[in-house]
Motif scaffolding. Structure first.
Motif, PDB file in Angstrom:
ATOM      1  N   SER A  67      67.508 148.039   4.324  1.00  0.00           N
ATOM      2  CA  SER A  67      67.840 147.122   3.075  1.00  0.00           C
ATOM      3  C   SER A  67      68.549 148.107   1.969  1.00  0.00           C
ATOM      4  CB  SER A  67      66.472 146.803   2.080  1.00  0.00           C
ATOM      5  OG  SER A  67      65.877 148.056   1.867  1.00  0.00           O
ATOM      6  N   ARG A  68      69.154 147.402   0.847  1.00  0.00           N
ATOM      7  CA  ARG A  68      70.060 148.243   0.221  1.00  0.00           C
ATOM      8  C   ARG A  68      69.049 149.286  -0.699  1.00  0.00           C
ATOM      9  NH1 ARG A  68      72.083 144.323  -3.665  1.00  0.00           N
ATOM     10  NH2 ARG A  68      73.368 143.617  -1.951  1.00  0.00           N
ATOM     11  N   ALA A  69      67.896 149.141  -0.805  1.00  0.00           N
ATOM     12  CA  ALA A  69      66.958 149.845  -1.576  1.00  0.00           C
ATOM     13  C   ALA A  69      66.771 150.952  -0.795  1.00  0.00           C
ATOM     14  CB  ALA A  69      65.724 149.185  -2.015  1.00  0.00           C
ATOM     15  N   GLU A  70      66.222 150.823   0.689  1.00  0.00           N
ATOM     16  CA  GLU A  70      65.936 151.897   1.748  1.00  0.00           C
ATOM     17  C   GLU A  70      67.254 152.922   1.795  1.00  0.00           C
ATOM     18  OE1 GLU A  70      64.012 151.030   5.280  1.00  0.00           O
ATOM     19  OE2 GLU A  70      64.547 149.215   4.676  1.00  0.00           O
ATOM     20  N   THR A  71      68.621 152.329   1.596  1.00  0.00           N
ATOM     21  CA  THR A  71      69.603 153.147   1.928  1.00  0.00           C
ATOM     22  C   THR A  71      69.749 153.972   0.704  1.00  0.00           C
ATOM     23  OG1 THR A  71      70.523 151.362   3.240  1.00  0.00           O
ATOM     24  CG2 THR A  71      72.061 152.944   2.374  1.00  0.00           C
ATOM     25  N   ARG A  72      69.931 153.203  -0.647  1.00  0.00           N
ATOM     26  CA  ARG A  72      69.731 154.073  -1.708  1.00  0.00           C
ATOM     27  C   ARG A  72      68.981 155.119  -2.162  1.00  0.00           C
ATOM     28  NH1 ARG A  72      67.683 154.562  -6.789  1.00  0.00           N
ATOM     29  NH2 ARG A  72      69.044 154.748  -8.446  1.00  0.00           N
ATOM     30  N   ASN A  73      67.670 155.005  -1.684  1.00  0.00           N
ATOM     31  CA  ASN A  73      66.349 156.000  -1.660  1.00  0.00           C
ATOM     32  C   ASN A  73      67.039 157.057  -0.850  1.00  0.00           C
ATOM     33  OD1 ASN A  73      65.091 154.308  -3.737  1.00  0.00           O
ATOM     34  ND2 ASN A  73      63.767 153.559  -2.106  1.00  0.00           N
ATOM     35  N   PHE A  74      67.478 156.570   0.304  1.00  0.00           N
ATOM     36  CA  PHE A  74      67.782 157.760   1.421  1.00  0.00           C
ATOM     37  C   PHE A  74      68.833 158.551   0.640  1.00  0.00           C
ATOM     38  CE2 PHE A  74      69.651 159.652   5.054  1.00  0.00           C
ATOM     39  CZ  PHE A  74      68.880 160.237   5.664  1.00  0.00           C
ATOM     40  N   VAL A  75      70.046 158.260   0.129  1.00  0.00           N
ATOM     41  CA  VAL A  75      71.033 158.756  -0.582  1.00  0.00           C
ATOM     42  C   VAL A  75      70.387 159.728  -1.724  1.00  0.00           C
ATOM     43  CG1 VAL A  75      73.204 158.843  -1.800  1.00  0.00           C
ATOM     44  CG2 VAL A  75      72.869 157.202   0.345  1.00  0.00           C
ATOM     45  N   VAL A  76      69.447 159.060  -2.352  1.00  0.00           N
ATOM     46  CA  VAL A  76      69.139 159.784  -3.753  1.00  0.00           C
ATOM     47  C   VAL A  76      68.288 160.862  -3.241  1.00  0.00           C
ATOM     48  CG1 VAL A  76      67.430 159.665  -5.673  1.00  0.00           C
ATOM     49  CG2 VAL A  76      69.120 157.826  -5.258  1.00  0.00           C
ATOM     50  N   ARG A  77      67.572 160.913  -2.152  1.00  0.00           N
ATOM     51  CA  ARG A  77      66.546 161.972  -1.659  1.00  0.00           C
ATOM     52  C   ARG A  77      67.764 163.011  -1.143  1.00  0.00           C
ATOM     53  NH1 ARG A  77      63.174 160.425   3.235  1.00  0.00           N
ATOM     54  NH2 ARG A  77      64.060 158.781   2.332  1.00  0.00           N
ATOM     55  N   GLY A  78      68.552 162.730  -0.749  1.00  0.00           N
ATOM     56  CA  GLY A  78      69.842 163.833  -0.216  1.00  0.00           C
ATOM     57  C   GLY A  78      70.408 164.545  -1.460  1.00  0.00           C
ATOM     58  N   ILE A  79      70.476 163.749  -2.528  1.00  0.00           N
ATOM     59  CA  ILE A  79      70.933 164.568  -3.891  1.00  0.00           C
ATOM     60  C   ILE A  79      69.825 165.203  -4.389  1.00  0.00           C
ATOM     61  CG2 ILE A  79      71.531 163.804  -6.287  1.00  0.00           C
ATOM     62  CD1 ILE A  79      72.908 161.191  -5.512  1.00  0.00           C
ATOM     63  N   TRP A  80      68.604 165.002  -4.311  1.00  0.00           N
ATOM     64  CA  TRP A  80      67.633 165.604  -4.791  1.00  0.00           C
ATOM     65  C   TRP A  80      67.481 167.062  -4.148  1.00  0.00           C
ATOM     66  CZ3 TRP A  80      65.928 166.047  -9.646  1.00  0.00           C
ATOM     67  CH2 TRP A  80      66.077 164.871 -10.296  1.00  0.00           C
ATOM     68  N   VAL A  81      67.612 166.862  -2.722  1.00  0.00           N
ATOM     69  CA  VAL A  81      67.498 168.040  -2.014  1.00  0.00           C
ATOM     70  C   VAL A  81      68.740 168.853  -2.216  1.00  0.00           C
ATOM     71  CG1 VAL A  81      67.315 168.943   0.266  1.00  0.00           C
ATOM     72  CG2 VAL A  81      65.959 167.019  -0.399  1.00  0.00           C
TER      73      VAL A  81
END
Length: 186
Positions: free
Chosen positions: A92-106
């Motif tokens: 989903s769009r939310a899953e994809t966005r959350n995955f990218v945001v997790r990468g940003i935080w790391v």
């Protein structure tokens, strides 16, 4: 979201994922090699490297974070394939966005650790340089030979490689988040 926009997003994920994956692999291998060379060199020489321990520890932690974000970059490639593949397996769009945001935080955490390591290394080398002739600390010849060695400069090189990897990966993650938000507005 229409099919053309989804394909464009999937292509961006795959291309940028591969690009940053191989860039981070290269930077991580160089940083790891330099750190190992540094450790081997310190074991073989009698010269003591003054105060670089905290900076090297932070660099090692940032290298571990870089290893995770390298894996995360490979997952961008897989995510791009899933976005362009079977609609039932598409995230989903939310899953994809959350995955990218997790990468940003790391990446942000790794960047912070690398910057702290860089500051520790630079501070230690600056202090060591100040004790050289003519110096300004007043401790000129009282503490022995304080010349900065090539091994100590290699310490800075390893940190610079890790820092570069995190900066580039952060830019890619932010770009992918931008692509996702633009696709959501169409």
């Amino acid at each position: 979201m229409d099919k053309v926009t989804l394909q464009r997003i999937a292509t961006q994920f795959r291309l940028l994922g591969w690009g940053i994956f191989w860039t981070q692999i290269t930077l991580a291998v160089v940083a790891f090699g330099v750190l190992m060379f540094n450790n081997l060199g310190r074991a073989l020489t009698r010269d003591r490297i003054v105060g670089l321990g905290p900076g090297l520890s932070m660099t090692s932690l940032a290298l571990v974070a870089l290893a995770y974000t390298t894996y995360h970059a490979f997952r961008y490639v897989q995510l791009g394939q899933r976005l362009n593949g079977d609609p039932l397996r598409r995230p989903s769009r939310a899953e994809t966005r959350n995955f990218v945001v997790r990468g940003i935080w790391v990446n942000a955490a790794g960047l912070l650790i690398a910057v702290l390591g860089y500051q520790a290394l630079a501070g230690s080398l600056t202090f060591q340089a100040s004790m050289q002739q003519p110096g300004f600390t007043g401790l000129n010849n009282q503490m022995g030979n304080n010349a900065i060695t090539s091994l100590e400069m290699f310490s800075m090189l390893s940190n610079t490689q890790v820092l570069t990897g995190h900066v580039l990966s952060l830019f890619v993650s932010l770009w992918l988040l931008r692509i996702l938000s633009q696709g959501a507005n169409r």
